[in-house]
Design a protein around this motif. Structure first.
Motif, mmCIF file in Angstrom:
data_model
loop_
_atom_site.group_PDB
_atom_site.id
_atom_site.type_symbol
_atom_site.label_atom_id
_atom_site.label_comp_id
_atom_site.label_asym_id
_atom_site.label_seq_id
_atom_site.Cartn_x
_atom_site.Cartn_y
_atom_site.Cartn_z
ATOM 1 N N LEU A 5 0.828 -1.212 0.000
ATOM 2 C CA LEU A 5 0.000 0.000 0.000
ATOM 3 C C LEU A 5 0.862 1.261 0.000
ATOM 4 N N GLU A 6 2.019 1.217 0.667
ATOM 5 C CA GLU A 6 2.937 2.360 0.648
ATOM 6 C C GLU A 6 3.441 2.616 -0.776
ATOM 7 N N ILE A 7 3.777 1.560 -1.488
ATOM 8 C CA ILE A 7 4.238 1.692 -2.875
ATOM 9 C C ILE A 7 3.142 2.301 -3.740
ATOM 10 N N LEU A 8 1.935 1.788 -3.618
ATOM 11 C CA LEU A 8 0.817 2.281 -4.423
ATOM 12 C C LEU A 8 0.507 3.745 -4.085
ATOM 13 N N THR A 9 0.595 4.101 -2.812
ATOM 14 C CA THR A 9 0.369 5.490 -2.397
ATOM 15 C C THR A 9 1.412 6.410 -3.025
ATOM 16 N N LYS A 10 2.670 5.982 -3.021
ATOM 17 C CA LYS A 10 3.739 6.780 -3.634
ATOM 18 C C LYS A 10 3.516 6.917 -5.137
ATOM 19 N N GLN A 11 3.107 5.830 -5.788
ATOM 20 C CA GLN A 11 2.834 5.904 -7.229
ATOM 21 C C GLN A 11 1.784 6.961 -7.515
ATOM 22 N N GLU A 12 0.697 6.938 -6.755
ATOM 23 C CA GLU A 12 -0.384 7.900 -6.995
ATOM 24 C C GLU A 12 0.049 9.331 -6.677
ATOM 25 N N ALA A 13 0.914 9.500 -5.689
ATOM 26 C CA ALA A 13 1.382 10.841 -5.327
ATOM 27 C C ALA A 13 2.336 11.395 -6.380
ATOM 28 N N LEU A 14 3.167 10.550 -6.957
ATOM 29 C CA LEU A 14 4.191 11.012 -7.896
ATOM 30 C C LEU A 14 3.705 11.097 -9.347
ATOM 31 N N SER A 84 -6.182 3.706 -7.327
ATOM 32 C CA SER A 84 -6.008 2.668 -8.340
ATOM 33 C C SER A 84 -6.867 1.464 -7.955
ATOM 34 N N SER A 85 -7.265 0.710 -8.947
ATOM 35 C CA SER A 85 -8.081 -0.473 -8.664
ATOM 36 C C SER A 85 -7.281 -1.502 -7.863
ATOM 37 N N LEU A 86 -5.957 -1.523 -8.032
ATOM 38 C CA LEU A 86 -5.125 -2.432 -7.239
ATOM 39 C C LEU A 86 -5.092 -1.993 -5.776
ATOM 40 N N MET A 87 -4.964 -0.692 -5.532
ATOM 41 C CA MET A 87 -4.982 -0.201 -4.149
ATOM 42 C C MET A 87 -6.335 -0.509 -3.506
ATOM 43 N N ALA A 88 -7.410 -0.258 -4.244
ATOM 44 C CA ALA A 88 -8.744 -0.564 -3.713
ATOM 45 C C ALA A 88 -8.840 -2.039 -3.350
ATOM 46 N N GLU A 106 -20.742 -7.055 -7.929
ATOM 47 C CA GLU A 106 -19.444 -7.538 -8.399
ATOM 48 C C GLU A 106 -19.394 -7.614 -9.928
ATOM 49 N N GLU A 107 -20.534 -7.528 -10.578
ATOM 50 C CA GLU A 107 -20.564 -7.483 -12.038
ATOM 51 C C GLU A 107 -20.194 -6.094 -12.559
ATOM 52 N N GLU A 108 -20.261 -5.089 -11.678
ATOM 53 C CA GLU A 108 -19.972 -3.715 -12.088
ATOM 54 C C GLU A 108 -18.650 -3.168 -11.547
ATOM 55 N N TYR A 109 -18.044 -3.857 -10.590
ATOM 56 C CA TYR A 109 -16.806 -3.398 -9.972
ATOM 57 C C TYR A 109 -15.790 -4.531 -9.973
ATOM 58 N N ALA A 110 -14.520 -4.195 -10.209
ATOM 59 C CA ALA A 110 -13.455 -5.198 -10.232
ATOM 60 C C ALA A 110 -12.400 -4.836 -9.199
ATOM 61 N N LEU A 111 -12.163 -5.739 -8.285
ATOM 62 C CA LEU A 111 -11.103 -5.541 -7.302
ATOM 63 C C LEU A 111 -9.859 -6.269 -7.793
ATOM 64 N N CYS A 112 -9.144 -5.589 -8.676
ATOM 65 C CA CYS A 112 -7.919 -6.124 -9.257
ATOM 66 C C CYS A 112 -7.159 -4.962 -9.893
ATOM 67 N N GLY A 113 -5.928 -5.200 -10.281
ATOM 68 C CA GLY A 113 -5.129 -4.150 -10.888
ATOM 69 C C GLY A 113 -5.534 -3.861 -12.319
ATOM 70 N N GLY A 114 -5.143 -2.668 -12.797
ATOM 71 C CA GLY A 114 -5.399 -2.312 -14.187
ATOM 72 C C GLY A 114 -6.186 -1.035 -14.374
ATOM 73 N N GLY A 115 -6.462 -0.324 -13.293
ATOM 74 C CA GLY A 115 -7.110 0.985 -13.375
ATOM 75 C C GLY A 115 -6.322 1.965 -12.526
ATOM 76 N N PHE A 116 -5.997 3.123 -13.079
ATOM 77 C CA PHE A 116 -5.175 4.098 -12.357
ATOM 78 C C PHE A 116 -5.786 5.485 -12.499
ATOM 79 N N PRO A 117 -5.884 6.227 -11.379
ATOM 80 C CA PRO A 117 -6.504 7.554 -11.431
ATOM 81 C C PRO A 117 -5.592 8.596 -12.087
ATOM 82 N N ILE A 118 -6.201 9.507 -12.818
ATOM 83 C CA ILE A 118 -5.484 10.643 -13.400
ATOM 84 C C ILE A 118 -5.780 11.845 -12.517
ATOM 85 N N ARG A 119 -4.703 12.414 -11.959
ATOM 86 C CA ARG A 119 -4.826 13.606 -11.116
ATOM 87 C C ARG A 119 -3.947 14.711 -11.678
#
Length: 164
Positions: A5-14, A84-88, A106-119
Motif C-alpha cells: 500500500l505504501e508503494i501504491l500510495t507513492k505511485q499515486e502521489a508522484l 487505483s483499482s489495485l490499491m482498492a 461484483e458485475e460492475e466493480y473489479a477488485l484487481c489491478g489495471g485501473g489508475f486515477p489521473i490527477r
C-alpha cells in the motif's frame, strides 16, 4: 500500512499531470500503445475522463469485448474509490470487505489491478482514469505505471513487485 500500500500510495502521489485534457489523453494513449508494441505486449488500453467519456481506446488483435468489460469494471472501481483499482483491492482485502458489503454489484466493480486515477498536481479529485486489460492483473497495473513513469519523466515512482 503494508509495504504494498505504501508503494501504491507513492505511485499515486508522484504520477500526476501538470494538466490533463482530451488531447493529453490521446497523446498518452498513443504513447502507451507504441510502448506495448515495442515490447510485444498484447494489452487493451483505455483512457476515460472523469465523466466516463472514453477519449482513447485500443483493443489490439488478441483482445476482445471481454477486455473492454473488465476495463469498465476497473473504471467503476477507480471512480468510486478515487484510488487505483489495485490499491482498492488491497485495502478492501485487508479490511475483509467486498463490493457486496457496500451494496455494490461484483458485475460492475473489479477488485484487481489495471485501473489508475489521473490527477492534476495540486488537485485532489481525479479527472480521469487510465485502464489496461489482458495481462495478469498486477501486470496490467505495472504496465500503466511503466508507461506513466516514462511519459511523465518520473523515474522515482516505485515499481510494485510481483511474481506470477
Amino acid at each position: 500500512m503494508s509495504n504494498e500500500l505504501e508503494i501504491l500510495t507513492k505511485q499515486e502521489a508522484l504520477l500526476q499531470f501538470p494538466k490533463f485534457d482530451q488531447g493529453d489523453a490521446y497523446e498518452l494513449g498513443k504513447f502507451m500503445v507504441e510502448y506495448a508494441k515495442s515490447q510485444n505486449i498484447v494489452v487493451a488500453v483505455s483512457i476515460r475522463m472523469g465523466s466516463g467519456s472514453i477519449v482513447f481506446q485500443y483493443l489490439p488483435d488478441g483482445t476482445n469485448l471481454l477486455n473492454q468489460k473488465w476495463m469498465e469494471r476497473k473504471y467503476n472501481t477507480v471512480r468510486l474509490t478515487e484510488n487505483s483499482s489495485l490499491m482498492a483491492s488491497l485495502k478492501w482485502e485487508e479490511a475483509g470487505e467486498t463490493p457486496k458489503i457496500h451494496g455494490l454489484s461484483e458485475e460492475e466493480y473489479a477488485l484487481c489491478g489495471g485501473g489508475f486515477p489521473i490527477r492534476i498536481k495540486g488537485s485532489k479529485p481525479i479527472v480521469g482514469v487510465i485502464l489496461a486489460s489482458n495481462l495478469f492483473h498486477i501486470a496490467d497495473h505495472e504496465f500503466i505505471i511503466t508507461c506513466l513513469r516514462a511519459y511523465l519523466k518520473c523515474p522515482e515512482a516505485p515499481a510494485f513487485s510481483y511474481t506470477c
